[in-house]
Design a protein around this motif. Structure first.
Motif, PDB file in Angstrom:
ATOM      1  N   ASP A 497      60.923   7.369  23.540  1.00  0.00           N
ATOM      2  CA  ASP A 497      61.694   6.481  24.412  1.00  0.00           C
ATOM      3  C   ASP A 497      61.572   6.884  25.873  1.00  0.00           C
ATOM      4  OD1 ASP A 497      62.550   4.884  22.384  1.00  0.00           O
ATOM      5  OD2 ASP A 497      64.580   5.701  22.266  1.00  0.00           O
ATOM      6  N   ARG A 498      61.172   8.133  26.131  1.00  0.00           N
ATOM      7  CA  ARG A 498      61.097   8.644  27.506  1.00  0.00           C
ATOM      8  C   ARG A 498      59.682   9.003  27.937  1.00  0.00           C
ATOM      9  NH1 ARG A 498      65.512   9.699  24.907  1.00  0.00           N
ATOM     10  NH2 ARG A 498      67.537   9.657  25.973  1.00  0.00           N
ATOM     11  N   VAL A 499      58.707   8.807  27.063  1.00  0.00           N
ATOM     12  CA  VAL A 499      57.368   9.302  27.350  1.00  0.00           C
ATOM     13  C   VAL A 499      56.784   8.643  28.596  1.00  0.00           C
ATOM     14  CG1 VAL A 499      56.137   7.650  25.879  1.00  0.00           C
ATOM     15  CG2 VAL A 499      55.181   9.937  26.278  1.00  0.00           C
ATOM     16  N   ARG A 500      57.093   7.373  28.834  1.00  0.00           N
ATOM     17  CA  ARG A 500      56.537   6.691  30.012  1.00  0.00           C
ATOM     18  C   ARG A 500      57.157   7.195  31.311  1.00  0.00           C
ATOM     19  NH1 ARG A 500      57.039   2.108  26.465  1.00  0.00           N
ATOM     20  NH2 ARG A 500      54.981   1.422  25.739  1.00  0.00           N
ATOM     21  N   SER A 501      58.264   7.912  31.215  1.00  0.00           N
ATOM     22  CA  SER A 501      58.894   8.474  32.412  1.00  0.00           C
ATOM     23  C   SER A 501      58.369   9.869  32.746  1.00  0.00           C
ATOM     24  CB  SER A 501      60.420   8.543  32.211  1.00  0.00           C
ATOM     25  OG  SER A 501      60.971   7.255  32.062  1.00  0.00           O
ATOM     26  N   MET A 502      57.500  10.392  31.888  1.00  0.00           N
ATOM     27  CA  MET A 502      56.987  11.752  32.096  1.00  0.00           C
ATOM     28  C   MET A 502      55.736  11.731  32.968  1.00  0.00           C
ATOM     29  SD  MET A 502      57.372  13.294  28.231  1.00  0.00           S
ATOM     30  CE  MET A 502      58.955  13.349  27.388  1.00  0.00           C
ATOM     31  N   PRO A 503      55.412  12.863  33.619  1.00  0.00           N
ATOM     32  CA  PRO A 503      54.126  12.981  34.317  1.00  0.00           C
ATOM     33  C   PRO A 503      52.975  12.721  33.353  1.00  0.00           C
ATOM     34  CG  PRO A 503      55.574  14.807  34.881  1.00  0.00           C
ATOM     35  CD  PRO A 503      56.233  14.075  33.752  1.00  0.00           C
TER      36      PRO A 503
END
Length: 568
Positions: A497-503
């Motif tokens: 759910d948060r992978v697209r917010s990671m570098p």
């Protein structure tokens, strides 16, 4: 009432599980701290956010707030965010705010969360109100909210198209908030971004936290100058388990729109296809609030009453076909009617003789709306002590009028009396209506709001003086929380759910790990490698093209906007 054997079994199980859950929570915080110490603030914020969601919605950890996590977000905010380019506005001459900024994860047409927000803006009509959306596009919000904001001369902003991750969004939120007199947080999840954005109290307006999910763990204690609780049990839990000082702990009744009865009860029944002498029992809530409890469905609980009263029908709006109630429906000759979510509930409220609360998850807003039509209210509270008060229905305006029962036998007796004693039913319904009107409508509610603003303006800004170790609690209500509310844990979902917010390097590493685990089909394609802002941008373009309005001019205009009587 729950049996002693069952309660003992639950207590033993949760005494074993809660410490295990807390260890997972602590491990997520530890990873977040490691990232923070390495200067990887986005990853630190993301892992802190994962810890918050884990404790809020996946596994109860014996805590309702975490000073360790609060301090982590404050540290990230102080280290990673630049000072605002805009000076914080000085207080208005009379000390009362004129421009309010509401921060919310997202707003939908169904549920009390969104209705409280737009009704607040509508009723507080002497101020300008703006809204920041953390995880939703402006165009996807209900029109009633957009109209309320624009009519107040406010603006709407969306953070999920900001280039960058949690830190960039937190920075943008801080910049937006600098021009407002006060911030109101309506966040249930996605609370890490405000916690980082408002870490520097000298660079932030006063902050109110609206305690919507008072039965859950939440983040915001470290930045909230005042907590606005919607009910008494929530206020007690805020003080006892979240450490909110008494002077910062307020009650704000849920605001309601004035009730407009356009039909008599008889006329509304006729419109729905029921006889004048029928007894309509109504319940309205989101589907999740009607989950089966210990092998007994919500519908099953009404079978004894319906068998005794052939003219009675139960109408439940919200579950749709999410639960199999076919057995109870067959036993009552079809006198249990189940509908999905709808905004068109007025005719049902106007037809109802009795209103029954959802179970096992209560719905306070629906109770208040039903009571405002002069309908007597019944709610179940199967616990034997006040330690679990947060699980029950309690609200200013319901006190002394709401009927609470402990077991199904008592429930059937109460429903039968209301069905058989028309004078009692009407009298109780009218008393309920008057009490709700005195508390949740018009000038009386606005007086409560003005007191909240005044308290928030006059108090010194909140500070967290020390980073104490979190201590778990193995008693009521903690040991029963996961038995009452639905918790589901999915480790992969927590990360994906948060992978697209990671570098990018982190996104690529996680993408490869998921492929090796055989989850390529679940991931779908390389879309998970896109950054969040680009993914949202492409989704918007696809949506516009699907509508046949995919030209660039229309898209740019949309982006700029950020700154029934159906017979049964």
């Amino acid at each position: 009432m729950l049996t002693n054997d069952l309660l003992r079994c639950w207590r033993e199980e949760e005494n074993r599980l809660i410490p295990q859950n807390f260890e997972v929570f602590q491990s997520l915080i530890a990873q977040a701290k490691d990232f923070e110490q390495c200067g990887k603030y986005d990853m630190a914020a993301i892992y802190g956010d994962m810890a918050a969601e884990y404790a809020s919605f996946m596994k109860h950890c014996g805590i309702f707030t975490s000073l360790e996590l609060e301090h982590l977000f404050l540290t990230i905010g102080l280290k990673a965010l630049k000072s605002s380019r805009y000076p914080i506005k000085s207080s208005p001459l009379n000390g009362m705010p004129k421009n309010i900024l509401h921060v919310v994860s997202g707003v939908w047409s169904i549920g009390g969360h969104g209705r409280l927000l737009w009704r607040w803006i509508q009723q507080d009509d002497e101020r300008s109100h703006s809204v920041v959306l953390i995880q939703q596009a402006v165009a996807d919000t209900p029109k009633v909210l957009q109209d309320a904001v624009f009519n107040s001369h406010g603006k709407m902003y969306a953070l999920n198209e900001t280039i960058g991750s949690f830190i960039a969004r937190s920075q943008q939120l801080r910049e937006i908030a600098a021009s407002f007199d006060m911030v109101v947080l309506h966040t249930i999840f996605d609370s890490s971004i405000p916690a980082i954005a408002f870490a520097n109290k000298g660079q932030s307006p006063p902050v109110i936290y609206v305690n919507h999910a008072d039965e859950r763990f939440w983040v915001g204690v470290g930045i909230s100058d005042v907590v606005a609780n919607l009910r008494e049990s929530g206020m007690r839990l805020s003080q006892e388990r979240r450490g909110i000082e008494e002077k910062r702990n307020e009650i704000l009744p849920i605001v309601l729109s004035p009730t407009l009865r356009t039909l008599s009860r008889t006329e509304a029944k006729r419109e729905l296809g029921f006889a004048e002498d029928s007894i309509i029992v109504l319940s309205i809530a989101r589907a999740v609030k009607y989950k089966n409890s210990h092998g007994i469905s919500f519908a099953d609980a009404h079978v004894p009453f319906l068998k005794q009263h052939n003219m009675a029908t139960l109408i439940v709006i919200g579950p749709g076909d999410s639960e199999d109630w076919s057995s109870a429906i067959a036993q009552t000759q079809g006198r249990i009617k189940v509908l999905g979510h709808t905004q068109h509930t007025s005719v049902f409220y106007q037809a109802a003789d009795i209103y029954v609360d959802s179970f096992p998850f209560v719905s306070n807003t629906s109770l208040l709306e039903a009571g405002s039509y002069g309908i007597p209210l019944v709610s179940r509270y199967p616990f034997s002590s006040d330690g679990c008060a947060i699980f029950g229905a309690d609200m200013p305006g319901l006190t002394d009028n709401l009927i609470r029962v402990q077991d199904l036998e008592e429930y059937t007796i109460v429903l039968s009396r209301l069905a058989e004693d028309k004078e009692f039913r009407l009298c109780l319904g009218e008393k309920t209506r008057k009490k709700i009107e005195e508390t949740h409508l018009g000038i009386n509610w606005k007086r409560s709001l003005e007191n909240l603003y005044l308290r928030t303006t006059n108090l010194p800004r909140v500070t967290l003086t020390s980073e104490l170790k979190d201590q778990i609690f193995l008693d009521e209500p903690d040991i029963f929380l996961e038995k009452v509310f639905p918790f589901t844990f999915d480790h992969d979902k927590l990360i994906l759910d948060r992978v697209r917010s990671m570098p990018f390097s982190e996104r690529f590493s996680i993408w490869l790990k998921q492929i090796k685990k055989g989850n390529f089909g679940r991931i779908g394609n390389v879309g998970f490698l896109l950054p969040e802002w680009l993914y949202r941008y492409l989704l918007k373009l696809a949506k516009l093209q699907k509508k046949g309005t995919g030209n660039r001019e229309h898209f740019d205009k949309l982006s700029a906007s950020q700154g029934t009587g159906k017979k049964l």
